[in-house]
Motif scaffolding. Structure first.
Motif, PDB file in Angstrom:
ATOM      1  N   HIS A  30       7.051   8.602 -27.403  1.00  0.00           N
ATOM      2  CA  HIS A  30       7.550   8.616 -26.017  1.00  0.00           C
ATOM      3  C   HIS A  30       6.456   8.133 -25.068  1.00  0.00           C
ATOM      4  CE1 HIS A  30       9.324   9.667 -22.212  1.00  0.00           C
ATOM      5  NE2 HIS A  30       8.428  10.607 -21.979  1.00  0.00           N
ATOM      6  N   HIS A  32       5.902   5.390 -21.344  1.00  0.00           N
ATOM      7  CA  HIS A  32       6.555   4.653 -20.254  1.00  0.00           C
ATOM      8  C   HIS A  32       5.906   3.274 -20.181  1.00  0.00           C
ATOM      9  CE1 HIS A  32       8.666   8.261 -18.692  1.00  0.00           C
ATOM     10  NE2 HIS A  32       7.655   8.871 -19.274  1.00  0.00           N
ATOM     11  N   ARG A 174      17.257   5.698 -21.839  1.00  0.00           N
ATOM     12  CA  ARG A 174      17.111   6.898 -20.994  1.00  0.00           C
ATOM     13  C   ARG A 174      18.247   6.933 -19.989  1.00  0.00           C
ATOM     14  NH1 ARG A 174      12.222  10.068 -19.839  1.00  0.00           N
ATOM     15  NH2 ARG A 174      12.779  11.386 -18.074  1.00  0.00           N
ATOM     16  N   MET A 262      14.492  16.420 -23.214  1.00  0.00           N
ATOM     17  CA  MET A 262      13.212  16.910 -22.702  1.00  0.00           C
ATOM     18  C   MET A 262      13.575  17.906 -21.608  1.00  0.00           C
ATOM     19  SD  MET A 262      11.433  13.160 -22.666  1.00  0.00           S
ATOM     20  CE  MET A 262       9.773  13.717 -22.432  1.00  0.00           C
ATOM     21  N   TRP A 329       4.385  18.013 -23.956  1.00  0.00           N
ATOM     22  CA  TRP A 329       4.847  17.149 -22.870  1.00  0.00           C
ATOM     23  C   TRP A 329       4.169  17.454 -21.538  1.00  0.00           C
ATOM     24  CZ3 TRP A 329      10.369  18.059 -20.531  1.00  0.00           C
ATOM     25  CH2 TRP A 329      10.656  17.059 -19.592  1.00  0.00           C
ATOM     26  N   ASP A 359       3.155   9.894 -23.665  1.00  0.00           N
ATOM     27  CA  ASP A 359       3.719   9.824 -22.315  1.00  0.00           C
ATOM     28  C   ASP A 359       2.935   8.845 -21.436  1.00  0.00           C
ATOM     29  OD1 ASP A 359       5.723  10.603 -20.486  1.00  0.00           O
ATOM     30  OD2 ASP A 359       5.572  12.648 -21.224  1.00  0.00           O
TER      31      ASP A 359
HETATM   32 ZN    ZN Z   1       7.785  10.750 -19.992  1.00  0.00          ZN
END
Ligand code: ZN
Ligand code: RAT
Length: 420
Positions: A30, A32, A174, A262, A329, A359
């Protein structure tokens, strides 16, 4: 040097675990991040690094600047301000600031400079394409999963233009608006010609599914994903439950794609901080158990944001083999907490989990996020193996390598069907 088939002695254990964790490539499940062709979305370099929203939140604790004043500045001025407040006038002790230091040192830059001149010159001398290769190599990340949002007009336009996407950048579809803001989501669908309405009529359900089908065909995602508030309860009387039951889960089953949830964010508790203004809350793990129980054929990747949810999530995974806990996370991605959660997962689930994701929002962050995670995961793994060896188990290096490979890539590959 221990040979792969040989039993590892207690004295050699730590070195072998560290070596295995350092040398095993990881699939970052995961992020971005985006490929170079996604101009404006592919973020890299010192100004982006220093302007990371984790650091923006820290700025206001060490400076008298107000959010209003800060947002009125250019990106370069913002980075200069953050650099001065957090790196020059203060010691970079927090995980987010220490991360910038680790990246700079790895790239041969001096983290004690009074300004960002040297770092800016370095980044101006490399191309983004070269830098992507360099960073992935330094971080030992073989593949990564992006966060792809067809409800974001800028990103949607790029996919519609068929921007090239290298295979090592996997896609994740997403769809936060579908489950958190149905009115907006259905308006986007309607504007694209899909016959949706605010009410979940049979036609709306069919059209929403057709919309997701279209994006699945375009993105070929490894999973569908959503982030949910800490108040998330399943089932309830909101449209969300209907949308999960009638749109999202049937779509996942039809395409044989897992659903990533999440859970635990408290969005915009301080809107003046923009992206840095979100917080955390304790969520209901039993809701996740109910989803798993109702959908034995579904596969669920689950990350929860509150430290207090971690133990119950492990217990839920023991009850439901279709639940895969993943990552530490956001506010949990701090060494002390990663170590605790990884140890807890190893004790309750063995290697049947995905210990970490980065992340990363800025390419360069892969360097520190994985260096720090590897260091911490090594410590937790070493503890588990030490107990096993102390009990008399003849542990081999081959077994250590197998366990690490499962956690860093094998479990995910199997879960999302990346293996033949
Ligand atoms: Zn994220
Ligand atoms: O960690 C972050 O950067 C958060 O802002 C979020 O992006 C979070 O990870 C998310 O995916 O919602």
């Amino acid at each position: 040097m221990t040979q792969v088939g040989e039993v590892v002695t207690a004295a050699e254990l730590q070195r072998n675990v560290e070596e295995s964790v350092q040398q095993t490539p990881v699939i970052d499940i995961h992020t971005h991040l985006y490929p170079a062709s996604f101009t404006g979305l592919c973020l890299w370099g010192i100004d982006e690094l220093v302007n990371y929203h984790y650091l923006v939140a820290e700025l206001f604790r060490s400076s008298t600047v107000t959010p209003q004043q800060f947002w009125a500045l250019t990106k370069f001025q913002q980075a200069d301000l953050i650099w001065d407040a957090l790196f020059v006038k203060n010691t970079p002790l927090s995980e987010a600031t220490a991360g910038v230091v680790a990246v700079m040192v790895k790239l041969g830059l001096d983290p004690c400079q009074p300004d960002l001149k040297q770092a800016r010159e370095y980044f101006a001398s490399v191309t983004v394409e070269q830098h992507i290769d360099h960073v992935l190599e330094l971080a030992h990340v073989s593949e990564l999963v992006m966060t792809n949002d067809p409800f974001n007009p800028m990103e949607r336009a790029m996919w519609e233009r068929h921007e090239p996407c290298p295979e090592r950048f996997h896609r994740a579809l997403r769809m936060d608006p579908v489950l958190n803001d149905w009115e907006t989501a259905q308006a986007v669908m309607a504007a694209a010609g899909f016959k949706t309405s605010a009410d979940l009529t049979p036609q709306t359900v069919a059209e929403a599914r057709r919309y997701l089908d279209r994006w699945i065909a375009r993105l070929r995602p490894v999973y569908l994903a959503v982030s949910l508030p800490f108040t998330f309860v399943y089932p309830d009387d909101s449209p969300r439950t209907g949308l999960i039951r009638e749109v999202v889960l049937p779509t996942c089953l039809q395409h044989n794609i897992p659903f990533a949830l999440m859970i635990g964010v408290s969005r915009q508790v301080n809107p003046a901080l923009r992206d840095a203004g979100d917080s955390v809350g304790y969520a209901d793990t039993a809701s996740m158990e109910r989803i798993c129980a109702e959908n034995p054929d579904g596969r669920f990747l689950v990350s929860m944001l509150s430290r207090e949810n971690q133990h119950a999530l492990c217990v839920a995974a023991r009850k439901f083999s279709n639940l895969m806990p993943f990552g530490c996370w956001w506010f949990l991605n701090n060494p002390s907490i990663v170590e605790e959660i990884t140890a807890e997962r190893l004790e309750l689930l063995g290697a049947t989990m995905l210990p970490q994701h980065s992340d990363a929002r800025i390419l360069d962050q892969l360097i520190y996020k994985w260096a720090h995670s590897r260091r911490t995961i090594s410590r937790a793994l070493h503890q588990s193996y030490s107990r096993l060896v102390a009990d008399g188990y003849p542990l081999t290096r081959k077994q250590i390598d197998r366990d690490v490979a499962r956690m860093f890539s094998g479990n995910f590959r199997r879960w999302v069907g990346l293996e033949p």
